[in-house]
Scaffold this active site. Structure first.
Site, mmCIF file in Angstrom:
data_model
loop_
_atom_site.group_PDB
_atom_site.id
_atom_site.type_symbol
_atom_site.label_atom_id
_atom_site.label_comp_id
_atom_site.label_asym_id
_atom_site.label_seq_id
_atom_site.Cartn_x
_atom_site.Cartn_y
_atom_site.Cartn_z
ATOM 1 N N ARG A 1 38.779 81.677 56.562
ATOM 2 C CA ARG A 1 39.185 80.780 55.473
ATOM 3 C C ARG A 1 38.983 79.328 55.900
ATOM 4 O O ARG A 1 38.489 78.508 55.112
ATOM 5 C CB ARG A 1 40.642 81.021 55.086
ATOM 6 C CG ARG A 1 40.877 82.322 54.352
ATOM 7 C CD ARG A 1 42.321 82.498 53.947
ATOM 8 N NE ARG A 1 42.685 81.611 52.839
ATOM 9 C CZ ARG A 1 43.924 81.465 52.388
ATOM 10 N NH1 ARG A 1 44.926 82.118 52.962
ATOM 11 N NH2 ARG A 1 44.178 80.662 51.367
ATOM 12 N N CYS B 1 49.057 75.548 55.574
ATOM 13 C CA CYS B 1 48.376 76.829 55.398
ATOM 14 C C CYS B 1 47.694 76.797 54.041
ATOM 15 O O CYS B 1 47.038 75.821 53.706
ATOM 16 C CB CYS B 1 49.374 77.980 55.508
ATOM 17 S SG CYS B 1 50.794 77.820 54.382
#
Length: 280
Positions: free
Chosen positions: A179, A238
């Site tokens: 990611r 995050c």
């Protein structure tokens, strides 16, 4: 018991007097409440991320996918859960603490509640250790948790913008490497990362058994990452401010000061026409 470890083992939980603790079930996934009703640790009370631990906006451009509720609203949630400021609370999930358990822990600590621990190994570890289960409704009395303010440090998108360009700051992205590298993005609209942020996946906080590494191991790891940076100059994020709390928990367990949390995280940053980066 003014200062306790942020983690508790399943064996330690078994040895506690059940009447002296409040258990919180913060498991993740689809149909969480239905799963809780089918089976949970005996005595556990249920919390839901979207309902209890976030104030979901109409548009994630404003604060990301899981902004914090006000501290006052969170105090109302604790009242509904029957929690008082002096209570010893233990929270568990079934994702090694990385989903809602660490977020609940951070929010409790952020309002000044000290007797809050995350069950190391989560639901699975408790069952394996022989902790009793229940499929019946739990009964408890509501309390009146006094209104609070957030006491732990938070960073907003503008502070992150400045920090990423400053050598005295460090921005830590705890998402998995794919990611971060922009190779995949299962939740947000755009893949990539905040330019200048470094990738320290939260999975590195755990050993091969899914338990947190020792405090000494984690201390050595994060001291190597942050160097001489002070906690006020460290920002952790995050995707939406939930799993970042896993790393804040790990750092606290390691005996390090808790850095700033950027709650909006990638879900806010990537929707605000900010500079973005991918692996070169």
């Amino acid at each position: 018991m003014d200062t306790i470890s942020p983690l508790i083992t399943a064996q330690e939980l078994l040895e506690l007097n059940a009447s002296k603790i409040i258990l919180i079930d913060a498991r993740a996934g689809a149909n969480t409440f239905e799963n809780y009703q089918k089976e949970h640790l005996k005595g556990a009370r249920f919390v839901d991320l979207n309902r209890d631990l976030a104030a979901i906006p109409e548009n994630p451009v404003n604060g990301g996918r899981h902004p914090l509720p006000s501290a006052e609203e969170f105090a109302k949630t604790l009242s509904a859960l029957g929690i008082s400021p002096s209570d010893h609370v233990v929270v568990y999930d079934d994702k090694n603490g990385s989903n809602f358990a660490a977020r609940f822990w951070w929010m409790m600590r952020a309002i000044g509640h000290e007797k809050i621990q995350v069950l190391n190994g989560g639901y699975q570890a408790a069952i394996q250790a022989g902790f009793p289960k229940n499929s019946r409704n739990e009964t408890f009395e509501k309390t009146d948790y006094p209104s609070q303010e957030w006491k732990l440090a938070l960073a907003d998108i503008e502070e992150v913008e400045e920090a990423r360009k400053n050598d005295q700051n460090i921005v830590i992205d705890v998402r998995d490497k794919n990611r971060y590298d922009g190779l995949t993005e299962p939740l947000d609209l755009v893949a990539g990362h905040i330019p200048g942020a470094i990738n320290v996946p939260l999975t590195e906080n755990l050993d091969e058994n899914g338990l947190f590494k020792s405090a000494n191991e984690l201390a050595a790891k994060y001291k190597a990452v942050i160097g001489d940076k002070i906690s006020e100059n460290i920002i952790v994020h995050c995707g939406s401010g939930v799993t970042a709390c896993h790393t804040l928990l790990a750092m606290d367990y390691a005996g390090l000061p808790i850095p700033k949390l950027y709650v909006g995280s990638w879900s806010e940053w990537s929707r605000n026409d900010r500079e973005m980066a991918t692996k070169k």
